[in-house]
Design a protein around this motif. Sequence first.
Motif, PDB file in Angstrom:
ATOM      1  N   PHE B 169       0.813  -1.225   0.000  1.00  0.00           N
ATOM      2  CA  PHE B 169       0.000   0.000   0.000  1.00  0.00           C
ATOM      3  C   PHE B 169       0.838   1.264   0.000  1.00  0.00           C
ATOM      4  O   PHE B 169       0.296   2.361  -0.028  1.00  0.00           O
ATOM      5  N   SER B 173      -3.135   6.284  -2.499  1.00  0.00           N
ATOM      6  CA  SER B 173      -4.268   6.992  -1.906  1.00  0.00           C
ATOM      7  C   SER B 173      -5.222   5.974  -1.300  1.00  0.00           C
ATOM      8  O   SER B 173      -5.122   4.775  -1.559  1.00  0.00           O
ATOM      9  N   HIS B 174      -6.193   6.427  -0.494  1.00  0.00           N
ATOM     10  CA  HIS B 174      -7.137   5.499   0.130  1.00  0.00           C
ATOM     11  C   HIS B 174      -7.931   4.713  -0.905  1.00  0.00           C
ATOM     12  O   HIS B 174      -8.158   3.516  -0.760  1.00  0.00           O
ATOM     13  N   GLU B 175      -8.318   5.380  -1.987  1.00  0.00           N
ATOM     14  CA  GLU B 175      -9.092   4.697  -3.039  1.00  0.00           C
ATOM     15  C   GLU B 175      -8.235   3.603  -3.670  1.00  0.00           C
ATOM     16  O   GLU B 175      -8.690   2.484  -3.887  1.00  0.00           O
ATOM     17  N   GLU B 176      -6.983   3.956  -3.963  1.00  0.00           N
ATOM     18  CA  GLU B 176      -6.083   2.979  -4.591  1.00  0.00           C
ATOM     19  C   GLU B 176      -5.818   1.824  -3.638  1.00  0.00           C
ATOM     20  O   GLU B 176      -5.747   0.661  -4.048  1.00  0.00           O
ATOM     21  N   GLN B 177      -5.681   2.135  -2.342  1.00  0.00           N
ATOM     22  CA  GLN B 177      -5.476   1.083  -1.340  1.00  0.00           C
ATOM     23  C   GLN B 177      -6.638   0.102  -1.353  1.00  0.00           C
ATOM     24  O   GLN B 177      -6.439  -1.104  -1.250  1.00  0.00           O
ATOM     25  N   ASP B 178      -7.875   0.640  -1.491  1.00  0.00           N
ATOM     26  CA  ASP B 178      -9.048  -0.236  -1.490  1.00  0.00           C
ATOM     27  C   ASP B 178      -9.015  -1.200  -2.676  1.00  0.00           C
ATOM     28  O   ASP B 178      -9.356  -2.376  -2.541  1.00  0.00           O
ATOM     29  N   THR B 181      -6.499  -3.803  -1.906  1.00  0.00           N
ATOM     30  CA  THR B 181      -7.047  -4.668  -0.857  1.00  0.00           C
ATOM     31  C   THR B 181      -7.980  -5.724  -1.452  1.00  0.00           C
ATOM     32  O   THR B 181      -7.853  -6.920  -1.162  1.00  0.00           O
ATOM     33  N   ARG B 202      -2.821   0.184  10.960  1.00  0.00           N
ATOM     34  CA  ARG B 202      -4.207   0.422  10.548  1.00  0.00           C
ATOM     35  C   ARG B 202      -4.530  -0.253   9.209  1.00  0.00           C
ATOM     36  O   ARG B 202      -5.617  -0.785   9.016  1.00  0.00           O
ATOM     37  N   GLU B 203      -3.556  -0.224   8.320  1.00  0.00           N
ATOM     38  CA  GLU B 203      -3.794  -0.775   6.984  1.00  0.00           C
ATOM     39  C   GLU B 203      -4.065  -2.272   7.034  1.00  0.00           C
ATOM     40  O   GLU B 203      -4.780  -2.819   6.200  1.00  0.00           O
TER      41      GLU B 203
END
Lengths: 340, 246
Positions: B169, B173-178, B181, B202-203
């Motif tokens: 990760f 960005s958070h969107e890319e992380q999702d 995931t 947290r990740e």
Amino acid sequence: MSAKSLSKGKGRVKKKLSGSKSYLLNWSKTFRGRLTIICLIGLCLIPLLTQNRYYLGIFITAMIFSIFAASWDFLAGFTGQVSFGQAIFFGISGYITSYFIRYLYLPWWASLLIGSLVGVAFGLLIGIPALRLKGPYLGLATMVLGLIMFYTFLNVKFEPWLGGSEGISKIPQISRNAVETYYIHLIFMITSFLILIWIGKSKMGTVFKSIRDDDIGAEASGINLTKYKLIAFMISAFFAGIAGGLFAMHNRGVNPGVFQPLYSFYAIVMASLGGIATISGSALGSYFFWFAAELFSEWPDVSVFIFAIILILVIRFAEHGILKPVLERLKDIWDLVLGK
Amino acid sequence: MGVILEVKNLTKKYGGLTAVNDFSFEIKRGEFIGLIGPNGAGKTTVFNLISGFQRPNSGTIRFDGKDITGMAPYKIVNLGVARTFQLVRSFKLLTLLDNISVSCLSSRGKKVAKGHGVDEYASTILASVGLVDKARIPPIILPHGDLRKLQIGKALGTNPQLLLLDEPFSGLSHEEQDVITDLIIKLHDDGVTVFMTGHVLRELMHLVPRVIAMHQGKFIMDGTPQEVAKNKIVLEAYLGKGEVFA
Ligand SMILES: Nc1ncnc2c1ncn2[C@@H]1O[C@H](COP(=O)(O)OP(=O)(O)O)[C@@H](O)[C@H]1O
Ligand SMILES: [Mg+2]
């Protein structure tokens, strides 16, 4: 094999053939493709303009060095292994080819094949340091090995076996007929280029290029670097060997000079002139070089000077080849002529 | 379910620095597990040792019962252990399809690719990591998120049983992380054993059921993310860095 899988295999082959056909068609429509075809036709027609042994000889020399430069380009451009000892393969095959023709009376083509295969064996040998050395260190190591070959073959102590500074002389040419000799070299050049380009486009070529781009990444992708680097060295050495054998026959002999680093530099400069990783650029570079050398043949000092300048330019701007901008200009002119 | 990876008393020194110190753990087949620790804890070094890119000073690594300590990286890959890198790597001048094809041409990848043809198999993988519409472009012009996907795709081309993901990760960005995931969860559902590092707990918190924590090269604890987050040494290790849940 079952009938079903056989027919499936046939379908795939058909698909592949039609694929390569359309690829060729598209290629022939590109500027580079057209230029190549025009040059090839031009080369085929040269003997209609002159049957003079001397003039055809210049073309033949350029074709021999096209193959030699392409062999270097294959190794450096596709696999990322920059060798400064390409002359080792060129020279050893020159010697072996000459030896078999002169002393064992084998036909020239058989001697050339044997010479090139001995070149392959040296490719394997020289490839071994490449397994551990990278970049300039590999360049230096291969250059030193080339020098060792040069001084070994020059050495008076080995003269009874290696021929000393005289080397091997009085080799008959491929053919008494200059035009026939010309076409034989043309066929060698075209065939060598086709094979090298085909390998570059094959799956093995993809693996070679992955090693060039990121060797650690290639290893993480499960690629046996040792195996592929050695294969690349052997292929490169084979074609350098073809060039070396042809060169020996063309000059009716061979001497230790062929092992000089200068010859390795020739290959590097010619391949870089035409553009690295293009294979066919090597021909461009080689012709450019030999025509220029011919122009200045009255003033050998000038040609050495020019060679040095080209070498510096190549080192500074080598990435796309010196001739690429020139080619692009040419393309503009071409477009203008066609009224595009 | 058997043990797929067994690491015993692993130690790696760089001069005076002990990057990995007498480290031991086990992973069972089909597990989904995280390795956490602050920057410099030794996570990447552990991955380098398992994947053969570095040799340990002492200790053993067994994959599927077989001793792979100090084996050549490509051999380990061909046994079924693939990895990605914390700093993305790619074959810059090859198309994305060819980037994947290289792994499909490894001796392990070839066995699977044989039935389909390498190009077809590589495009299937490219599709599974969501890059099939970019098959013909080289990676130099890709955004970072796509490069992370490509990394995973390259690892998948070797048909791994155990997948080591080093900070998958990082830099996203958070969107890319999702997106990544979802991709990793899918791989795990398909039966791949997944072992991943992260320096931000947290990740990993909601992703993996089990976490190994390390600090200054040493094993600290092994448990659920909730247990690890409560551990005093872990908290102290992260103290002042504000990274545990950041
Ligand atoms: N090749 C190396 N040479 C010297 N020291 C290294 C090397 N690789 C890592 N280290 C050191 O080892 C320690 C652990 O590093 P690393 O495994 O990258 O930690 P992490 O991945 O947990 O951030 C760090 O102190 C780092 O500086
Ligand atoms: Mg790390």
